[in-house]
Design an enzyme around this catalytic site. Structure first.
Site, PDB file in Angstrom:
ATOM      1  N   LYS A 110     -46.247 109.958  26.392  1.00  0.00           N
ATOM      2  CA  LYS A 110     -46.208 109.785  27.845  1.00  0.00           C
ATOM      3  C   LYS A 110     -46.293 111.177  28.450  1.00  0.00           C
ATOM      4  O   LYS A 110     -45.931 112.162  27.803  1.00  0.00           O
ATOM      5  CB  LYS A 110     -44.875 109.132  28.230  1.00  0.00           C
ATOM      6  CG  LYS A 110     -44.877 108.444  29.563  1.00  0.00           C
ATOM      7  CD  LYS A 110     -45.239 106.974  29.450  1.00  0.00           C
ATOM      8  CE  LYS A 110     -45.224 106.313  30.812  1.00  0.00           C
ATOM      9  NZ  LYS A 110     -45.515 104.888  30.758  1.00  0.00           N
ATOM     10  N   GLY A 129     -40.757  88.754  42.432  1.00  0.00           N
ATOM     11  CA  GLY A 129     -41.886  89.672  42.601  1.00  0.00           C
ATOM     12  C   GLY A 129     -43.194  88.975  42.283  1.00  0.00           C
ATOM     13  O   GLY A 129     -43.479  88.697  41.114  1.00  0.00           O
ATOM     14  N   VAL A 130     -43.957  88.679  43.318  1.00  0.00           N
ATOM     15  CA  VAL A 130     -45.249  88.025  43.091  1.00  0.00           C
ATOM     16  C   VAL A 130     -46.374  88.979  43.493  1.00  0.00           C
ATOM     17  O   VAL A 130     -47.218  88.663  44.317  1.00  0.00           O
ATOM     18  CB  VAL A 130     -45.332  86.644  43.787  1.00  0.00           C
ATOM     19  CG1 VAL A 130     -44.542  85.625  42.986  1.00  0.00           C
ATOM     20  CG2 VAL A 130     -44.809  86.692  45.217  1.00  0.00           C
ATOM     21  N   GLY A 131     -46.330  90.151  42.899  1.00  0.00           N
ATOM     22  CA  GLY A 131     -47.382  91.158  43.076  1.00  0.00           C
ATOM     23  C   GLY A 131     -48.487  90.872  42.080  1.00  0.00           C
ATOM     24  O   GLY A 131     -48.836  89.718  41.823  1.00  0.00           O
ATOM     25  N   VAL A 186     -48.832  91.108  38.657  1.00  0.00           N
ATOM     26  CA  VAL A 186     -48.538  90.285  37.480  1.00  0.00           C
ATOM     27  C   VAL A 186     -47.934  88.940  37.902  1.00  0.00           C
ATOM     28  O   VAL A 186     -48.332  87.883  37.406  1.00  0.00           O
ATOM     29  CB  VAL A 186     -47.575  91.010  36.508  1.00  0.00           C
ATOM     30  CG1 VAL A 186     -47.302  90.131  35.304  1.00  0.00           C
ATOM     31  CG2 VAL A 186     -48.144  92.345  36.073  1.00  0.00           C
ATOM     32  N   TYR A 221     -48.243  87.140  40.495  1.00  0.00           N
ATOM     33  CA  TYR A 221     -49.213  86.174  41.029  1.00  0.00           C
ATOM     34  C   TYR A 221     -49.916  85.426  39.880  1.00  0.00           C
ATOM     35  O   TYR A 221     -49.972  84.189  39.875  1.00  0.00           O
ATOM     36  CB  TYR A 221     -50.248  86.904  41.909  1.00  0.00           C
ATOM     37  CG  TYR A 221     -51.395  86.005  42.307  1.00  0.00           C
ATOM     38  CD1 TYR A 221     -51.292  85.168  43.427  1.00  0.00           C
ATOM     39  CD2 TYR A 221     -52.573  85.968  41.550  1.00  0.00           C
ATOM     40  CE1 TYR A 221     -52.331  84.307  43.775  1.00  0.00           C
ATOM     41  CE2 TYR A 221     -53.617  85.117  41.893  1.00  0.00           C
ATOM     42  CZ  TYR A 221     -53.499  84.287  43.007  1.00  0.00           C
ATOM     43  OH  TYR A 221     -54.524  83.437  43.333  1.00  0.00           O
TER      44      TYR A 221
HETATM   45  P1  NAD Z   1     -46.693  95.121  41.840  1.00  0.00           P
HETATM   46  O1  NAD Z   1     -46.236  96.326  42.577  1.00  0.00           O
HETATM   47  O2  NAD Z   1     -48.070  94.617  42.059  1.00  0.00           O
HETATM   48  O3  NAD Z   1     -45.719  93.883  42.114  1.00  0.00           O
HETATM   49  C1  NAD Z   1     -44.347  94.023  42.240  1.00  0.00           C
HETATM   50  C2  NAD Z   1     -43.931  93.117  43.385  1.00  0.00           C
HETATM   51  O4  NAD Z   1     -42.517  93.130  43.450  1.00  0.00           O
HETATM   52  C3  NAD Z   1     -44.464  93.554  44.736  1.00  0.00           C
HETATM   53  O5  NAD Z   1     -45.113  92.460  45.346  1.00  0.00           O
HETATM   54  C4  NAD Z   1     -43.209  93.955  45.496  1.00  0.00           C
HETATM   55  O6  NAD Z   1     -43.302  93.696  46.880  1.00  0.00           O
HETATM   56  C5  NAD Z   1     -42.170  93.109  44.817  1.00  0.00           C
HETATM   57  N1  NAD Z   1     -40.795  93.580  44.955  1.00  0.00           N
HETATM   58  C6  NAD Z   1     -40.318  94.828  45.026  1.00  0.00           C
HETATM   59  N2  NAD Z   1     -38.987  94.813  45.140  1.00  0.00           N
HETATM   60  C7  NAD Z   1     -38.615  93.511  45.125  1.00  0.00           C
HETATM   61  C8  NAD Z   1     -37.367  92.848  45.188  1.00  0.00           C
HETATM   62  N3  NAD Z   1     -36.222  93.501  45.326  1.00  0.00           N
HETATM   63  N4  NAD Z   1     -37.366  91.502  45.119  1.00  0.00           N
HETATM   64  C9  NAD Z   1     -38.512  90.798  45.014  1.00  0.00           C
HETATM   65  N5  NAD Z   1     -39.713  91.383  44.948  1.00  0.00           N
HETATM   66  C10 NAD Z   1     -39.771  92.726  45.000  1.00  0.00           C
HETATM   67  O7  NAD Z   1     -46.429  95.440  40.292  1.00  0.00           O
HETATM   68  P2  NAD Z   1     -47.027  94.673  39.040  1.00  0.00           P
HETATM   69  O8  NAD Z   1     -48.180  95.426  38.537  1.00  0.00           O
HETATM   70  O9  NAD Z   1     -47.135  93.242  39.345  1.00  0.00           O
HETATM   71  O10 NAD Z   1     -45.849  94.897  37.992  1.00  0.00           O
HETATM   72  C11 NAD Z   1     -44.640  94.155  38.073  1.00  0.00           C
HETATM   73  C12 NAD Z   1     -43.654  94.701  37.057  1.00  0.00           C
HETATM   74  O11 NAD Z   1     -44.206  94.554  35.746  1.00  0.00           O
HETATM   75  C13 NAD Z   1     -43.326  96.170  37.209  1.00  0.00           C
HETATM   76  O12 NAD Z   1     -41.991  96.358  36.821  1.00  0.00           O
HETATM   77  C14 NAD Z   1     -44.255  96.840  36.202  1.00  0.00           C
HETATM   78  O13 NAD Z   1     -43.715  98.066  35.742  1.00  0.00           O
HETATM   79  C15 NAD Z   1     -44.251  95.814  35.085  1.00  0.00           C
HETATM   80  N6  NAD Z   1     -45.454  95.854  34.250  1.00  0.00           N
HETATM   81  C16 NAD Z   1     -46.674  95.679  34.826  1.00  0.00           C
HETATM   82  C17 NAD Z   1     -47.803  95.692  34.024  1.00  0.00           C
HETATM   83  C18 NAD Z   1     -49.181  95.472  34.627  1.00  0.00           C
HETATM   84  O14 NAD Z   1     -50.118  95.196  33.875  1.00  0.00           O
HETATM   85  N7  NAD Z   1     -49.334  95.554  35.935  1.00  0.00           N
HETATM   86  C19 NAD Z   1     -47.702  95.883  32.630  1.00  0.00           C
HETATM   87  C20 NAD Z   1     -46.429  96.042  32.077  1.00  0.00           C
HETATM   88  C21 NAD Z   1     -45.321  96.022  32.901  1.00  0.00           C
END
Ligand code: NAD
Length: 377
Positions: free
Chosen positions: A108, A205-207, A209, A211
């Site tokens: 990293k 969290g419906v961002g 992943v 979603y």
């Molecule tokens: P993202 O930022 O797209 O989605 C996160 C969502 O969580 C956002 O919509 C945000 O508004 C919401 N959020 C923040 N604080 C919140 C709370 N207190 N309560 C409810 N919702 C809240 O991120 P992502 O890419 O979807 O990743 C989600 C998680 O998965 C992160 O922890 C990330 O480190 C982990 N992750 C993601 C990936 C990937 O491929 N994107 C891979 C491994 C791990």
């Protein structure tokens, strides 16, 4: 090498962020003791004051292959905090790659600075030179505070970078697939069937992943209860997948079968454990346990926890596709195998009567030990 940095043990072992006093105390044991505590192979510092680049690359272990891990840009309070962060994160990558069955090691990097800095080309080209100096032992990608366009600058100085725009693309659908498959494995182990139809799943969290995870679950007939601090995102999954929305704080107390943390780390903690009423915790977020002891509590309560780094390895699988030249179908197949990984973790945890997070660590370590023995033979 036998490192004895006792006081730094809690610093690198996951759990909550160490305080400045803890970091300083650990360094009293010596810099090499800190690096040696978890047997990091190499730590590299690179400084280009002209453009303000201050970067640290940590390579934890390259037994299984080149160390792959993203570049994080952050305004650390001090350089030591950055060092501790990069040591912890790089070690985590070794475990994630090993348990996912990838031929990658753990590494990293961190850039100390404002993630909104405008001076991106100079900083990320400097970082590219730094990465290039490691001659392929370390491969970088985007992470918190960096983006695919930053990686384009990195790529002007080194070929050892993945996750560029137009290549493997958004990892979220692959991550969501892996989480969904891991959830099915938990269901199989606990209820005797993969099926999630009729189960109630809370998704925090419906961002990106969250979603895609909701899409899989809806298609299978699960009932969804979701939260997000962004109301528009909640509305989207309510409209598209018939989910019910709850407040950000309210999600923990919902009576459900499965809780899927897909937003933040440290959500399994003393407070949430008091109200959490589910049989399975399985989600995408990194570092879900505030502290390892919270994994022990889940185990004692009989809540099945899918270890975060094992179930969310789809993102790493997605960038690994760029290293290996895999197509999307191959990445999906590998992400689907998270089902088998989670079953293996649960089996070991059951056999040894240990928490699942420890079982995952053991599986990862066993793979590295085996590879080391093969190399020596
Ligand atoms: P993202 O930022 O797209 O989605 C996160 C969502 O969580 C956002 O919509 C945000 O508004 C919401 N959020 C923040 N604080 C919140 C709370 N207190 N309560 C409810 N919702 C809240 O991120 P992502 O890419 O979807 O990743 C989600 C998680 O998965 C992160 O922890 C990330 O480190 C982990 N992750 C993601 C990936 C990937 O491929 N994107 C891979 C491994 C791990």
């Amino acid at each position: 090498m036998k490192a004895q940095a006792k006081s730094s043990e809690s610093l690198l072992h996951g759990g909550s962020t160490p305080t400045r006093a803890e970091i300083t105390k650990s360094l009293d044991d010596g810099l090499f003791e800190l690096i040696g505590e978890h047997r990091h192979e190499q730590v590299s510092l690179w400084y280009e004051p002209e453009c303000g680049y201050r970067g640290v690359v940590a390579i934890h272990n390259t037994t299984l292959g080149p160390a792959l891990g993203g570049t994080r840009m952050w305004t650390y309070e001090n350089d030591l905090e950055a060092l501790v962060d990069v040591l912890r994160l790089s070690r985590g990558m070794t475990y994630k790659a090993a348990v996912a069955g990838l031929n990658l090691g753990g590494g990293k990097s961190v850039i100390i600075g404002d993630p909104n800095s405008k001076n991106r080309e100079a900083i990320f080209r400097a970082h590219g030179r730094h990465v290039d100096s490691m001659a392929g032992r370390y491969i970088t990608a985007e992470d918190v505070g960096t983006s695919p366009s930053d990686m384009e600058f990195v790529s002007r100085e080194t070929k050892h970078v993945v996750g560029l725009a137009g290549r493997s693309g958004d990892p979220s659908p692959v991550t969501a697939l892996g989480v969904y498959r891991g959830m099915q494995a938990c269901a199989k182990a606990l209820w005797g069937s993969d099926s999630l139809a009729g189960k109630t799943v809370t998704v925090q969290g419906v961002g990106h992943v969250g979603y895609y995870l909701c899409k899989h679950l809806h298609e299978e007939g699960a009932t969804l209860v979701v939260s997000d601090i962004d109301n528009e995102k909640v509305k989207t999954v309510v409209d598209e997948f018939g989910a019910s929305g709850v407040t950000a704080d309210g999600i923990y107390a919902v009576d459900a079968d499965i809780f899927a943390p897909c937003a933040l780390g440290a959500v399994i903690n003393d407070n949430t454990l008091k109200v959490l009423n589910v049989e399975i915790v399985a989600g995408a977020a990194n570092n879900q346990l505030e502290d390892e002891r919270h994994g022990d509590v889940l185990h004692e309560k009989g809540v099945l926890y899918a270890p975060d780094y094992a179930i969310n390895a789809g993102g790493l699988i997605n960038v690994n596709a760029e290293v290996e030249g895999w197509d999307l179908e191959r990445s999906h197949k590998k992400a689907s195998e998270i089902y088998d990984t989670i079953l293996k973790v649960i089996q070991l945890a059951t056999d040894e009567n240990i928490p699942t997070y420890r079982a995952a660590d053991r599986l990862a370590e066993a793979r590295i030990v085996e590879a080391t023995a093969k190399k020596k033979a």
